[in-house]
Motif scaffolding. Sequence first.
Motif, PDB file in Angstrom:
ATOM      1  N   THR A   1     -21.372  -2.424 -49.656  1.00 32.81           N
ATOM      2  CA  THR A   1     -21.027  -3.831 -49.852  1.00 32.81           C
ATOM      3  C   THR A   1     -21.830  -4.751 -48.926  1.00 32.81           C
ATOM      4  O   THR A   1     -21.855  -5.971 -49.135  1.00 32.81           O
ATOM      5  CB  THR A   1     -19.528  -4.064 -49.608  1.00 32.81           C
ATOM      6  N   GLU A   2     -22.475  -4.188 -47.916  1.00 30.52           N
ATOM      7  CA  GLU A   2     -23.278  -4.982 -46.985  1.00 30.52           C
ATOM      8  C   GLU A   2     -24.761  -4.976 -47.343  1.00 30.52           C
ATOM      9  O   GLU A   2     -25.573  -5.570 -46.629  1.00 30.52           O
ATOM     10  CB  GLU A   2     -23.115  -4.434 -45.561  1.00 30.52           C
ATOM     11  N   LEU A   3     -25.102  -4.312 -48.443  1.00 26.57           N
ATOM     12  CA  LEU A   3     -26.504  -4.147 -48.805  1.00 26.57           C
ATOM     13  C   LEU A   3     -26.899  -5.053 -49.958  1.00 26.57           C
ATOM     14  O   LEU A   3     -26.132  -5.284 -50.890  1.00 26.57           O
ATOM     15  CB  LEU A   3     -26.784  -2.695 -49.204  1.00 26.57           C
ATOM     16  N   ASP A   4     -28.119  -5.561 -49.884  1.00 28.53           N
ATOM     17  CA  ASP A   4     -28.778  -6.217 -51.002  1.00 28.53           C
ATOM     18  C   ASP A   4     -29.502  -5.105 -51.762  1.00 28.53           C
ATOM     19  O   ASP A   4     -30.555  -4.627 -51.335  1.00 28.53           O
ATOM     20  CB  ASP A   4     -29.756  -7.258 -50.465  1.00 28.53           C
ATOM     21  N   LEU A   5     -28.904  -4.674 -52.875  1.00 22.22           N
ATOM     22  CA  LEU A   5     -29.411  -3.525 -53.626  1.00 22.22           C
ATOM     23  C   LEU A   5     -30.307  -3.969 -54.780  1.00 22.22           C
ATOM     24  O   LEU A   5     -30.124  -5.038 -55.353  1.00 22.22           O
ATOM     25  CB  LEU A   5     -28.255  -2.700 -54.197  1.00 22.22           C
ATOM     26  N   ALA A   6     -31.271  -3.108 -55.112  1.00 20.54           N
ATOM     27  CA  ALA A   6     -32.135  -3.332 -56.272  1.00 20.54           C
ATOM     28  C   ALA A   6     -32.593  -1.977 -56.794  1.00 20.54           C
ATOM     29  O   ALA A   6     -32.623  -0.990 -56.049  1.00 20.54           O
ATOM     30  CB  ALA A   6     -33.335  -4.197 -55.899  1.00 20.54           C
ATOM     31  N   PRO A   7     -32.966  -1.889 -58.076  1.00 22.67           N
ATOM     32  CA  PRO A   7     -33.464  -0.618 -58.609  1.00 22.67           C
ATOM     33  C   PRO A   7     -34.817  -0.263 -57.992  1.00 22.67           C
ATOM     34  O   PRO A   7     -35.542  -1.127 -57.502  1.00 22.67           O
ATOM     35  CB  PRO A   7     -33.616  -0.899 -60.120  1.00 22.67           C
ATOM     36  N   VAL A   8     -35.145   1.011 -58.057  1.00 24.02           N
ATOM     37  CA  VAL A   8     -36.491   1.419 -57.666  1.00 24.02           C
ATOM     38  C   VAL A   8     -37.467   0.963 -58.738  1.00 24.02           C
ATOM     39  O   VAL A   8     -37.097   0.759 -59.894  1.00 24.02           O
ATOM     40  CB  VAL A   8     -36.593   2.956 -57.472  1.00 24.02           C
ATOM     41  N   SER A   9     -38.724   0.800 -58.351  1.00 24.62           N
ATOM     42  CA  SER A   9     -39.756   0.398 -59.297  1.00 24.62           C
ATOM     43  C   SER A   9     -41.032   1.150 -58.964  1.00 24.62           C
ATOM     44  O   SER A   9     -41.143   1.796 -57.918  1.00 24.62           O
ATOM     45  CB  SER A   9     -39.993  -1.119 -59.234  1.00 24.62           C
ATOM     46  N   SER A  10     -42.008   1.066 -59.860  1.00 25.09           N
ATOM     47  CA  SER A  10     -43.265   1.779 -59.643  1.00 25.09           C
ATOM     48  C   SER A  10     -44.384   1.027 -60.342  1.00 25.09           C
ATOM     49  O   SER A  10     -44.196   0.525 -61.464  1.00 25.09           O
ATOM     50  CB  SER A  10     -43.155   3.204 -60.192  1.00 25.09           C
ATOM     51  N   ARG A  11     -45.539   0.944 -59.659  1.00 31.28           N
ATOM     52  CA  ARG A  11     -46.670   0.242 -60.259  1.00 31.28           C
ATOM     53  C   ARG A  11     -47.970   0.816 -59.729  1.00 31.28           C
ATOM     54  O   ARG A  11     -48.068   1.199 -58.564  1.00 31.28           O
ATOM     55  CB  ARG A  11     -46.608  -1.253 -59.924  1.00 31.28           C
TER      56      ARG A  11
ATOM     57  N   GLN B   1     -29.162  12.263 -57.035  1.00 31.82           N
ATOM     58  CA  GLN B   1     -28.120  11.726 -57.907  1.00 31.82           C
ATOM     59  C   GLN B   1     -28.335  10.243 -58.168  1.00 31.82           C
ATOM     60  O   GLN B   1     -27.924   9.716 -59.197  1.00 31.82           O
ATOM     61  CB  GLN B   1     -26.735  11.909 -57.258  1.00 31.82           C
ATOM     62  N   ARG B   2     -28.979   9.599 -57.195  1.00 29.54           N
ATOM     63  CA  ARG B   2     -29.126   8.142 -57.286  1.00 29.54           C
ATOM     64  C   ARG B   2     -30.266   7.707 -56.377  1.00 29.54           C
ATOM     65  O   ARG B   2     -30.409   8.207 -55.264  1.00 29.54           O
ATOM     66  CB  ARG B   2     -27.819   7.487 -56.849  1.00 29.54           C
ATOM     67  N   MET B   3     -31.102   6.781 -56.858  1.00 27.32           N
ATOM     68  CA  MET B   3     -32.166   6.208 -56.042  1.00 27.32           C
ATOM     69  C   MET B   3     -32.120   4.688 -56.177  1.00 27.32           C
ATOM     70  O   MET B   3     -32.088   4.170 -57.289  1.00 27.32           O
ATOM     71  CB  MET B   3     -33.544   6.720 -56.481  1.00 27.32           C
ATOM     72  N   VAL B   4     -32.111   3.997 -55.046  1.00 26.75           N
ATOM     73  CA  VAL B   4     -32.104   2.536 -55.047  1.00 26.75           C
ATOM     74  C   VAL B   4     -32.975   2.033 -53.902  1.00 26.75           C
ATOM     75  O   VAL B   4     -33.399   2.808 -53.041  1.00 26.75           O
ATOM     76  CB  VAL B   4     -30.668   1.966 -54.876  1.00 26.75           C
ATOM     77  N   THR B   5     -33.224   0.735 -53.879  1.00 26.71           N
ATOM     78  CA  THR B   5     -33.837   0.104 -52.709  1.00 26.71           C
ATOM     79  C   THR B   5     -32.836  -0.898 -52.157  1.00 26.71           C
ATOM     80  O   THR B   5     -31.957  -1.393 -52.875  1.00 26.71           O
ATOM     81  CB  THR B   5     -35.164  -0.600 -53.044  1.00 26.71           C
ATOM     82  N   ALA B   6     -32.954  -1.201 -50.857  1.00 28.76           N
ATOM     83  CA  ALA B   6     -31.926  -2.038 -50.236  1.00 28.76           C
ATOM     84  C   ALA B   6     -32.441  -2.721 -48.981  1.00 28.76           C
ATOM     85  O   ALA B   6     -33.420  -2.292 -48.366  1.00 28.76           O
ATOM     86  CB  ALA B   6     -30.698  -1.187 -49.890  1.00 28.76           C
ATOM     87  N   ARG B   7     -31.738  -3.779 -48.604  1.00 24.57           N
ATOM     88  CA  ARG B   7     -31.848  -4.413 -47.294  1.00 24.57           C
ATOM     89  C   ARG B   7     -30.440  -4.645 -46.785  1.00 24.57           C
ATOM     90  O   ARG B   7     -29.527  -4.968 -47.565  1.00 24.57           O
ATOM     91  CB  ARG B   7     -32.581  -5.761 -47.383  1.00 24.57           C
TER      92      ARG B   7
ATOM     93  N   GLN C   1     -35.924  -0.984 -48.080  1.00 25.27           N
ATOM     94  CA  GLN C   1     -35.767   0.423 -47.762  1.00 25.27           C
ATOM     95  C   GLN C   1     -35.469   1.207 -49.035  1.00 25.27           C
ATOM     96  O   GLN C   1     -34.857   0.685 -49.977  1.00 25.27           O
ATOM     97  CB  GLN C   1     -34.639   0.633 -46.755  1.00 25.27           C
ATOM     98  N   TRP C   2     -35.878   2.462 -49.042  1.00 22.53           N
ATOM     99  CA  TRP C   2     -35.695   3.378 -50.177  1.00 22.53           C
ATOM    100  C   TRP C   2     -34.565   4.343 -49.822  1.00 22.53           C
ATOM    101  O   TRP C   2     -34.589   4.978 -48.769  1.00 22.53           O
ATOM    102  CB  TRP C   2     -37.011   4.104 -50.410  1.00 22.53           C
ATOM    103  N   LEU C   3     -33.539   4.423 -50.679  1.00 20.86           N
ATOM    104  CA  LEU C   3     -32.380   5.280 -50.421  1.00 20.86           C
ATOM    105  C   LEU C   3     -32.246   6.294 -51.553  1.00 20.86           C
ATOM    106  O   LEU C   3     -32.284   5.919 -52.734  1.00 20.86           O
ATOM    107  CB  LEU C   3     -31.088   4.465 -50.330  1.00 20.86           C
ATOM    108  N   THR C   4     -32.093   7.560 -51.189  1.00 19.56           N
ATOM    109  CA  THR C   4     -31.875   8.623 -52.171  1.00 19.56           C
ATOM    110  C   THR C   4     -30.591   9.356 -51.835  1.00 19.56           C
ATOM    111  O   THR C   4     -30.454   9.930 -50.747  1.00 19.56           O
ATOM    112  CB  THR C   4     -33.047   9.621 -52.195  1.00 19.56           C
ATOM    113  N   VAL C   5     -29.645   9.321 -52.758  1.00 20.16           N
ATOM    114  CA  VAL C   5     -28.384  10.058 -52.631  1.00 20.16           C
ATOM    115  C   VAL C   5     -28.578  11.411 -53.289  1.00 20.16           C
ATOM    116  O   VAL C   5     -28.902  11.482 -54.475  1.00 20.16           O
ATOM    117  CB  VAL C   5     -27.224   9.293 -53.308  1.00 20.16           C
ATOM    118  N   ARG C   6     -28.377  12.480 -52.531  1.00 16.66           N
ATOM    119  CA  ARG C   6     -28.616  13.815 -53.069  1.00 16.66           C
ATOM    120  C   ARG C   6     -27.335  14.526 -53.516  1.00 16.66           C
ATOM    121  O   ARG C   6     -27.405  15.468 -54.314  1.00 16.66           O
ATOM    122  CB  ARG C   6     -29.340  14.676 -52.026  1.00 16.66           C
ATOM    123  N   ASN C   7     -26.200  14.136 -52.998  1.00 17.95           N
ATOM    124  CA  ASN C   7     -24.947  14.851 -53.323  1.00 17.95           C
ATOM    125  C   ASN C   7     -23.758  13.941 -53.002  1.00 17.95           C
ATOM    126  O   ASN C   7     -23.942  12.826 -52.488  1.00 17.95           O
ATOM    127  CB  ASN C   7     -24.877  16.172 -52.543  1.00 17.95           C
ATOM    128  N   PRO C   8     -22.516  14.368 -53.290  1.00 16.17           N
ATOM    129  CA  PRO C   8     -21.352  13.504 -53.034  1.00 16.17           C
ATOM    130  C   PRO C   8     -21.185  13.097 -51.574  1.00 16.17           C
ATOM    131  O   PRO C   8     -20.701  11.991 -51.293  1.00 16.17           O
ATOM    132  CB  PRO C   8     -20.175  14.369 -53.508  1.00 16.17           C
TER     133      PRO C   8
END
Length: 363
Positions: free
Chosen positions: A267-277, A41-47, A249-256
């Motif tokens: 709210t405690e995470l430094d979030l960013a979109p996933v990227s690829s290269r 449902q959602r993929m992000v990266t975080a610290r 870190q790579w986070l994948t949300v699969r369901n609610p």
Amino acid sequence: MAYVRRACAFLNQRFEAMETAAHGRSRDLANEDELYFGVSQRMVTARLRPAIEGAQWSGIVSRIGVRALETGLVDAVLCVQQSPDDRFTPLPVLARTPEQVLAARVNKPTLSPNLEVLEQLPGSGIRRLLAIGVGCQVQALRAVQDTLPLEQLYVLGLPCVDNVSRAGLQTFLESASDSPATVVHYEFMQDFRIHFRHSDGREETVPFFGLDTPKLKNVFAPSCLSCFDYVNGGADLVVGYMGASFGRQWLTVRNPRGQELLDLVETELDLAPVSSRGDRRAAVQQGIDAYDKAIKLPRWLAELVGFIVQRVGPQGLEYGRFSIDSHFTRNALWVRRHHPEKAEDHIPGFAKAIVARYRLPSL
């Protein structure tokens, strides 16, 4: 426990049924991201900011476990502490306090009987459980969860490949580290180096390409050499590093339910979109042939190759695909060579589609 034995992921593969039961649908094989990384449902990266002291990376998994208890979302967290006698011997527990969860921080890269503690559930008062585990543990848990005395189950998954027995781990440490007795934890990271942390705080790095492949080729557990669930497809939320840039870190949300877990700490995470290269394909093909021939490079050449690949090689999601391709091709070849009668049923469709993109050595 008899249910768990019958549900063993290495005896009965059931990815589509498991994903449908857990997430409401199975992965879309026409979607390149889902082919590789599972239902999403959602993929992000975080610290995590600030990081947890003593955590392997920033401590996102531990913080979710702590917050789940503190908020009353769950009554207990199934996690893995370490034996008082050996830092790498796993000790599965049903943690009831934040302190017990924090005592489980840092991976134990050895085979762990996590689901044994499910026998403690009847009469424990635990009605809501957060289970943290790797793919094979989660597959078995999903198969038996309807038999458990629980009102709600949350599953926080870790990506995982190549666990070993404790003796196998010792062989690996002695062949790869300059001080195996002081290694606290290690990880194969996105910079194509193994990062060892030592008890005195020193960090040691070794290029992937410098490993003693002839010595290590057969050290991994047969279960891991026949596994195709690197990304933990049955978990509600997955937290790892494989699809993120170095240091994140790579986070994948699969369901609610997975989003509920992420909500505990977002709210405690430094979030960013996933990227690829980059492009992984040539490196994967070369790696298939090198591994099959058990080639060991001299250290100077391994360092040079590592330097080049780190700068021009795959990064982000493409690094994740590189790692998945490398392990799926190796494991498909292992299954076809050692259990040809089971290969057709055992290797899931998404893995077959990935493996078919490469030229494998003859059986």
